[in-house]
Each structure stands twice: as C-alpha cells, then as structure tokens.
Design a protein around this motif. Structure first.
Motif, PDB file in Angstrom:
ATOM      1  N   PHE A  36       0.274  -7.297 -11.549  1.00 35.60           N
ATOM      2  CA  PHE A  36      -1.081  -6.739 -11.632  1.00 35.60           C
ATOM      3  C   PHE A  36      -2.069  -7.330 -10.624  1.00 35.60           C
ATOM      4  O   PHE A  36      -2.909  -6.621 -10.081  1.00 35.60           O
ATOM      5  N   LEU A  37      -1.990  -8.638 -10.365  1.00 30.63           N
ATOM      6  CA  LEU A  37      -2.990  -9.284  -9.521  1.00 30.63           C
ATOM      7  C   LEU A  37      -2.640  -9.258  -8.029  1.00 30.63           C
ATOM      8  O   LEU A  37      -3.400  -9.774  -7.217  1.00 30.63           O
ATOM      9  N   TYR A  38      -1.504  -8.654  -7.672  1.00 28.42           N
ATOM     10  CA  TYR A  38      -0.984  -8.812  -6.326  1.00 28.42           C
ATOM     11  C   TYR A  38      -0.959  -7.506  -5.537  1.00 28.42           C
ATOM     12  O   TYR A  38      -1.019  -6.409  -6.100  1.00 28.42           O
ATOM     13  N   GLN A  39      -0.824  -7.644  -4.218  1.00 24.24           N
ATOM     14  CA  GLN A  39      -0.681  -6.498  -3.334  1.00 24.24           C
ATOM     15  C   GLN A  39       0.488  -6.728  -2.380  1.00 24.24           C
ATOM     16  O   GLN A  39       0.755  -7.860  -1.964  1.00 24.24           O
ATOM     17  N   VAL A  40       1.170  -5.631  -2.039  1.00 22.51           N
ATOM     18  CA  VAL A  40       2.292  -5.685  -1.106  1.00 22.51           C
ATOM     19  C   VAL A  40       2.162  -4.515  -0.132  1.00 22.51           C
ATOM     20  O   VAL A  40       1.809  -3.403  -0.532  1.00 22.51           O
ATOM     21  N   LYS A  41       2.439  -4.768   1.146  1.00 19.08           N
ATOM     22  CA  LYS A  41       2.511  -3.684   2.117  1.00 19.08           C
ATOM     23  C   LYS A  41       3.597  -4.001   3.139  1.00 19.08           C
ATOM     24  O   LYS A  41       4.083  -5.135   3.221  1.00 19.08           O
ATOM     25  N   ILE A  42       3.959  -2.985   3.919  1.00 15.15           N
ATOM     26  CA  ILE A  42       4.990  -3.132   4.943  1.00 15.15           C
ATOM     27  C   ILE A  42       4.305  -3.128   6.303  1.00 15.15           C
ATOM     28  O   ILE A  42       3.592  -2.184   6.649  1.00 15.15           O
ATOM     29  N   ASP A  43       4.528  -4.184   7.048  1.00 18.57           N
ATOM     30  CA  ASP A  43       3.862  -4.337   8.341  1.00 18.57           C
ATOM     31  C   ASP A  43       4.221  -3.191   9.285  1.00 18.57           C
ATOM     32  O   ASP A  43       5.397  -2.954   9.567  1.00 18.57           O
ATOM     33  N   GLY A  44       3.215  -2.493   9.750  1.00 20.52           N
ATOM     34  CA  GLY A  44       3.413  -1.434  10.734  1.00 20.52           C
ATOM     35  C   GLY A  44       3.902  -0.110  10.193  1.00 20.52           C
ATOM     36  O   GLY A  44       3.997   0.863  10.946  1.00 20.52           O
ATOM     37  N   ALA A  45       4.235  -0.042   8.898  1.00 17.36           N
ATOM     38  CA  ALA A  45       4.766   1.211   8.342  1.00 17.36           C
ATOM     39  C   ALA A  45       3.675   2.273   8.260  1.00 17.36           C
ATOM     40  O   ALA A  45       2.574   2.016   7.782  1.00 17.36           O
ATOM     41  N   GLN A  46       3.989   3.455   8.722  1.00 16.15           N
ATOM     42  CA  GLN A  46       3.049   4.576   8.685  1.00 16.15           C
ATOM     43  C   GLN A  46       3.379   5.573   7.580  1.00 16.15           C
ATOM     44  O   GLN A  46       2.545   6.407   7.232  1.00 16.15           O
ATOM     45  N   ALA A  47       4.581   5.498   7.055  1.00 16.81           N
ATOM     46  CA  ALA A  47       4.993   6.458   6.035  1.00 16.81           C
ATOM     47  C   ALA A  47       5.967   5.796   5.067  1.00 16.81           C
ATOM     48  O   ALA A  47       6.550   4.739   5.365  1.00 16.81           O
ATOM     49  N   ALA A  48       6.136   6.427   3.916  1.00 17.42           N
ATOM     50  CA  ALA A  48       7.071   5.919   2.912  1.00 17.42           C
ATOM     51  C   ALA A  48       8.472   5.848   3.499  1.00 17.42           C
ATOM     52  O   ALA A  48       8.885   6.724   4.264  1.00 17.42           O
ATOM     53  N   GLY A  49       9.203   4.799   3.161  1.00 15.06           N
ATOM     54  CA  GLY A  49      10.581   4.663   3.609  1.00 15.06           C
ATOM     55  C   GLY A  49      10.764   3.955   4.924  1.00 15.06           C
ATOM     56  O   GLY A  49      11.897   3.631   5.298  1.00 15.06           O
ATOM     57  N   GLU A  50       9.670   3.705   5.644  1.00 14.81           N
ATOM     58  CA  GLU A  50       9.791   3.009   6.924  1.00 14.81           C
ATOM     59  C   GLU A  50      10.027   1.522   6.710  1.00 14.81           C
ATOM     60  O   GLU A  50       9.316   0.882   5.943  1.00 14.81           O
TER      61      GLU A  50
END
Length: 477
Positions: free
Chosen positions: A315-329
């Motif tokens: 709940f308190l956290y965030q995650v992202k993929i560096d440089g990804a522009q779309a799902a699955g990248e």
C-alpha cells in the motif's frame, strides 16, 4: 516523530501471547521483554550504549533473538553478520562498519577471532549494568545493518531504520491481514532480511514465531501438517523440497495454515500449481535488502489469475519500469517508498541510494496491462547471445518443469561466434540422465535460449538464504 519502544509496548498490550518458540521451549512477549532487558544490561556491562554499533555473529536460535532484542532496548545499531562467510569476508565487513564490539556464538567465534569478540557465553554470565531504556525510537534510528551479497565489487552495508521496518510490517499486514493466533514458521536466517523482518513483524503484530536453526524440508512438512503455524517464508528450492516431502509421505496440510511468502526470485509455475493441489497458497513477493523485505506481493484474490507475478506494490509503495512506455516492456525495476534504506555505511556511505526519489534495483522486469509486476532476472545475470537478451530465470523455469529435474541453474558461457551462450547445471532425480533435456527445452524455448551444455551436479551453489548464486556457476565452467 517517534515510535514507542516496540518490545515494551508489545509486552504491555499482549504480554501473555506466545512470542517465540525454539525447540521445546516457549516464551510469551512479557517473558521475552524481561529477557531483552536483562541482555541489554549485560550489553551495557561491555560498554554498549545507544551510540554504539555492534556486530552479531550467530546461528538462528533463541539466544540470538534475545541478544537482538537486548540491542533494541539499548538502541544501538546491529550489524548482522552472515555465519556462512569466510573469516576474510567477515573481516572486511567489520572493518568497513567500524563496529565497537563483536558478539558471537561460541562455535563461530574463531571466524572473528581478530576482532576480540565477546562470546554469547561470556555475555550470558556478565553482571547487568544500569542503562537508560530507550522508551521511544526516532523514525530514522538505524536498527539493523546488513551487507548485500556483493554480486559486483565489495558488499555494501545497508542501513535499515525503524521506519523502514515498521512500514514493511504494516504494509504486509494490510495485504495479508493479521490474526491474534498467527504463528510464523521461521527457517530462514535471522541475519538475512527475510528472517529479521519476521521478528519485526512479530513485535508489531503481536505474532508468534516458531524458530528453527536451519531449513529442513521434512520438519517444515510436519509443521504445515500439525497446524501450529499459519505462515512461512521460503524461496523456490525450499518450497519444492517441502512439496516433495508432502507428496512422498502423503501428508495433509492443516486448514489452519494460510500462506507461504515466496521470495528470492521467480518461482516456477509448476511449483505453484503443485502447492495449490495441496491447499497451500503461495504468494510471490519481491524485495531486497535495501527495501527491508517485501515491496510487492501477490494478493490472495489474484493468486490464481496471475500465476508467476510478484504482485502489485504494497500500500505505501510505488514501482515503475525505467524507460518503459507501454505495458509489457522490459526494463530496470525502480522502487519508491518509506521502506527504502536512507543509505549505506562505510566506504559506500556517500553513494546516493535514490535518483530523483527512486531506488534502482538492478533487476529486470515488466508491468502488465493491469499493473502487476513480473520479475524477469538480475541485470547482472543477463546473457547477451548474438545481440539477443537471454534471461537465465526463464530457462531455469522451463527446466524445473521437467519431472526429472529437482534444481536448475543457468549462466552465460563464452562463445566465439555468439559472444555468450546459455549453460545449464541440473540436479536430477536418482537414476535420471540429461539426455531428454535439450529436446524438452527446444519444445518450449527459442533456439538461441536452449543451453548449449547440460551438466549434472549433486547440488547448486546457494547463499545462506537459499538464493541461487549464478556467479559461482560461471566459476564451475
């Protein structure tokens, strides 16, 4: 902002609840608190104060827990040493950490002899000194320091604060739920974040811990059947061995047992399906030393529909993929939240942990269209073969789906034509050979992903927390 002393608060709130069991002995939270206060006095006898940094070298046992809690009562920083390291490796960590004192199990004390350690036996016999009890803990107070495994270069000492551990425990509770009769089966090392975080959850939740000195598949299978424990933490190889015990002995898992949190890398889908057949819910998690345990965990409701995923952020956290522009990248996994370490110590103390507020994990993964994280592999383990990216974990998952394969490890092997090609090391059932494996892999993998050599071995190199050490496989080549 400060937190109340977790040990004192827990003893006050639910003092009669089970806190710890080891062997045939059990202790309530009130009893554990009293023992922790006694050990704090003994630590003070050796000059330990809230400004001290101590190193602890111990196997997982009840005495280690009492020493850890004694340190928390004083408020000193603890450097958690890995008992499996060689003397030279421990010497580096002690020098880098600049510790004031080393306390060690009598049977391990020779490993740190040059640091003039105090044995747990000496500590136990010491006359307690008066010390100022830390009734409140600052959020940024460093509680534990753990050295990363050092896949590249020297290991780094990672600080873990009260806020790091508390946010990790609370976020996990919001995902799993908390019940007053929960008991966590702990067979992972206390010096590792997976084991240490179980102790922290115990204090925050008021949850019992059933502690074992080491992992034993037969013992774990018995515990899941007896109905005395509700949760456990394992990595894939541990889970498979427990499932094998349950299947071979035709055991019935107690309905009281709730979940296994599976970390340390992707778990083969075949393991998850086998577990489900026995009524065992396995929730994949993703985290690291720098995040004080879990960052993402698959929620119960998604366990069947998102097999193979490490879930969404707690709940308190965030995650992202560096440089990804779309799902699955695919790209490097980046993490943000109050569980992330404020920094390192020693020679890496000036290295920034965050870039624009995000921790770069060094792991490769992707987010699907619904935001579920899939961890692909360690960036440092990536094989580049003829310009194509090959992920060892993908090949290992295919190999471990073969009925003859008990364990599998894959690494890159130098190749004059392609630069690198995959090489596989497998542990097989008795009497089996690797003859069928190339064709099995070709049926499920692109040609460039099929290992060019298959070596049958008796066991694979693993860390103390049972993570596969692919860098050691490269040495075997």
């Amino acid at each position: 902002m400060t937190y109340p002393n977790w040990l004192s608060q827990r003893a006050y709130l639910t003092g009669n609840q089970l806190a710890l069991s080891f062997g045939k002995n059990e202790w309530t939270f009130s009893e554990v608190n009293e023992l922790a206060l006694d050990y704090a006095g003994k630590l003070a006898h050796f000059g330990i104060t809230q400004h001290s940094r101590v190193a602890l070298l111990s196997k997982s046992n009840a005495e280690a827990v009492f020493v850890i809690y004694g340190c928390m009562q004083i408020g000193c920083e603890m450097v958690m040493l890995n008992e499996r390291l060689a003397g030279a490796e421990l010497a580096y960590q002690l020098e880098d950490a600049g510790v004031d004192r080393v306390f060690a199990d009598a049977e391990l004390i020779e490993k740190v002899a040059g640091a003039q350690p105090v044995s747990f036996d000496e500590l136990k016999l010491a006359k307690p000194a008066v010390f100022p009890l830390k009734t409140e803990w600052a959020k940024q107070q460093t509680i534990s320091i753990m050295y990363t495994s050092g896949t590249t270069g020297n290991p780094k000492g990672v600080r873990q604060t009260a806020e790091n551990h508390f946010s990790s425990a609370v976020s996990s509770a919001l995902n799993l739920g908390v019940s007053p009769d929960d008991v966590w089966l702990c067979t992972v090392p206390l010096f590792h974040i997976s084991g240490f975080s179980i102790l922290m959850r115990s204090l925050v939740y008021g949850m019992g811990v059933r502690l074992y000195g080491k992992f034993d598949a037969a013992v774990c299978a018995d515990e899941l059947s007896k109905g005395q424990v509700t949760h456990s933490s394992m990595v894939g190889v541990m889970l498979e061995q427990v499932l094998r015990e349950i299947e071979q002995r035709e055991l019935r898992v107690s309905p009281r047992f709730k979940q296994i949190l599976a970390g340390g890398g992707p778990v083969p889908v075949s393991y998850l399906q086998r577990a489900e057949a026995h009524g065992i819910q396995v929730l994949q998690t993703y985290g690291m030393t720098e995040t004080s345990s879990q960052t993402t965990t698959l929620q119960t409701a998604d366990a069947k529909t998102k097999l193979g995923s490490a879930g969404k952020p707690l709940f308190l956290y965030q995650v992202k993929i560096d440089g990804a522009q779309a799902a699955g990248e695919h790209g490097e996994i980046l993490i943000r939240g109050p569980q992330v370490t404020p920094g390192y110590i020693g020679q890496f103390k000036d290295r920034p942990v965050l870039v624009d507020g995000w921790l770069a994990t060094g792991d490769i993964g992707y987010l699907d269209a619904e935001g579920f994280l899939f961890v692909v592999d360690r960036r440092s383990d990536l094989i580049v073969s003829g310009g194509e990216n090959v992920y060892p974990a993908e090949i290992e998952k295919v190999l471990m789906a073969h009925p003859a394969v008990r364990e599998a490890g894959v690494c890159g092997m130098p190749d004059d034509r392609w630069g690198e090609v995959p090489a596989a090391f497998v542990v097989l059932d008795a009497g089996e050979t690797a003859e069928q494996l190339p064709a099995f892999c070709r049926s499920q993998l692109a040609g460039y992903k099929v290992p060019k050599t298959f070596r049958v071995v008796g066991s694979l190199p693993r860390s103390a927390s049972n993570k596969l050490l692919r860098r050691e496989l490269k040495k075997w080549l």
